[in-house]
Design a protein around this motif. Sequence first.
Motif, PDB file in Angstrom:
ATOM      1  N   ASN A 190       0.823  -1.206   0.000  1.00  0.00           N
ATOM      2  CA  ASN A 190       0.000   0.000   0.000  1.00  0.00           C
ATOM      3  C   ASN A 190       0.858   1.257   0.000  1.00  0.00           C
ATOM      4  OD1 ASN A 190      -2.237   2.002   1.201  1.00  0.00           O
ATOM      5  ND2 ASN A 190      -3.239   0.143   0.454  1.00  0.00           N
ATOM      6  N   MET A 193       1.834   1.922  -3.510  1.00  0.00           N
ATOM      7  CA  MET A 193       0.722   2.514  -4.244  1.00  0.00           C
ATOM      8  C   MET A 193       0.615   4.012  -3.950  1.00  0.00           C
ATOM      9  SD  MET A 193      -1.864  -0.662  -3.525  1.00  0.00           S
ATOM     10  CE  MET A 193      -3.392   0.186  -3.914  1.00  0.00           C
ATOM     11  N   GLN A 194       0.727   4.382  -2.686  1.00  0.00           N
ATOM     12  CA  GLN A 194       0.626   5.790  -2.302  1.00  0.00           C
ATOM     13  C   GLN A 194       1.747   6.617  -2.923  1.00  0.00           C
ATOM     14  OE1 GLN A 194       0.384   6.114   2.027  1.00  0.00           O
ATOM     15  NE2 GLN A 194      -0.821   4.231   2.109  1.00  0.00           N
ATOM     16  N   CYS A 208      -5.913   4.872  -1.614  1.00  0.00           N
ATOM     17  CA  CYS A 208      -5.066   3.666  -1.569  1.00  0.00           C
ATOM     18  C   CYS A 208      -5.405   2.826  -0.340  1.00  0.00           C
ATOM     19  CB  CYS A 208      -3.599   4.051  -1.551  1.00  0.00           C
ATOM     20  SG  CYS A 208      -2.980   4.728  -3.113  1.00  0.00           S
ATOM     21  N   LEU A 209      -5.611   3.477   0.794  1.00  0.00           N
ATOM     22  CA  LEU A 209      -5.945   2.746   2.010  1.00  0.00           C
ATOM     23  C   LEU A 209      -7.289   2.040   1.869  1.00  0.00           C
ATOM     24  CD1 LEU A 209      -4.801   5.392   4.640  1.00  0.00           C
ATOM     25  CD2 LEU A 209      -3.682   3.208   4.126  1.00  0.00           C
ATOM     26  N   ARG A 244      -8.745   1.142  -1.030  1.00  0.00           N
ATOM     27  CA  ARG A 244      -8.600   0.072  -2.010  1.00  0.00           C
ATOM     28  C   ARG A 244      -7.889  -1.122  -1.384  1.00  0.00           C
ATOM     29  NH1 ARG A 244      -9.144  -0.898  -7.541  1.00  0.00           N
ATOM     30  NH2 ARG A 244     -10.826   0.597  -7.258  1.00  0.00           N
ATOM     31  N   GLY A 245      -6.944  -0.849  -0.502  1.00  0.00           N
ATOM     32  CA  GLY A 245      -6.273  -1.930   0.210  1.00  0.00           C
ATOM     33  C   GLY A 245      -7.235  -2.721   1.075  1.00  0.00           C
ATOM     34  N   TRP A 246      -8.183  -2.017   1.722  1.00  0.00           N
ATOM     35  CA  TRP A 246      -9.199  -2.703   2.530  1.00  0.00           C
ATOM     36  C   TRP A 246     -10.062  -3.606   1.641  1.00  0.00           C
ATOM     37  CZ3 TRP A 246     -14.560  -2.491   2.202  1.00  0.00           C
ATOM     38  CH2 TRP A 246     -15.246  -3.154   3.237  1.00  0.00           C
ATOM     39  N   ASP A 264      -9.179  -5.035  -1.129  1.00  0.00           N
ATOM     40  CA  ASP A 264      -8.365  -6.188  -1.524  1.00  0.00           C
ATOM     41  C   ASP A 264      -8.272  -7.205  -0.388  1.00  0.00           C
ATOM     42  OD1 ASP A 264      -7.955  -5.040  -3.988  1.00  0.00           O
ATOM     43  OD2 ASP A 264      -5.973  -4.233  -3.500  1.00  0.00           O
TER      44      ASP A 264
END
Length: 296
Positions: free
Chosen positions: A50, A53-54, A138-139, A141-143, A145
């Motif tokens: 993540n 990504m950021q 990003c955070l 989208r990470g959740w 995933d």
Amino acid sequence: MSAETITAGQADDIARSAETMPRSRREALDNVVIDDMDMLGIALLAGPANVIMQLAVPAVGYGVYESTVHSGNLFKNPTKRTRTTLTYLAVAAMGSPEVRKAYRQAVNKSHAYVRSSEASPVEYNAFDPKLQLWVAACLYRGWEDMQRIYGDPAKITEEAYQQGAVMGTTLQMPRDLWPATRADFEEYWQSTLAEVEIDDTIREHLMAIIQLDFTYKPIRLLGRWYSETMTIGFLPPEFQQKMRVSQTPAQRRFFAAHNAIARQLIKILPKPLREFPFNLLLADLDWRRRTGRPLV
């Protein structure tokens, strides 16, 4: 005003001026809570991915890479940097309005120094709400995933998406900047991916994170393969391409087996363990506030 010329007093003034949102509006945002915390602890596995990504957006990447706040530099103070980053996530997801306000003010003082200079290859400012939107996106989208890999994809709902805005509004991102619906979010995500560019400087910095160069040599030697395997595995294909990395066949097999086992463990772990270490970090933050210690 460049980062090098900001005094402590000026940083305090900048941090206070960042609190521009009307009080009633800010209090309403601070009252938002995220209902489902089951994925919080396991999400740590995807943390390095993540971060990549950021930082793939140049203004975010160089803001971190060039930051003069050495106390928050992962390579100079890895324990402190990890604690403050994870505490922010805990505060945003689980903190009370009072705790969010206190932590936001503490973070603001550090962020006041994070601004580009004339020598910077890109212009950036840590208070830029559009950059905060990308980090929050990003955070979130990470959740999503994590839910697809370890949890229940049915929990990826419009309501859960709306709650995800708290990852940005806990700082300075206006609520109205968060895309109105998940469909709007997807459009924003795809359009921002077109701006993603990881040059050699930022790629080298990110590879050092993946390879655990910031930690002690024994940990680095023992954990490098695992870190590379998990980080690349969690990294979406678009970012893998930008980073010029991919898993080996052995890493792909390990990643799949690891996730299958983790999915079963999550089902039987009690809630306090599923939320660890974020529940512990909130307790630590409470202790820091009561004893007058720095929050970040």
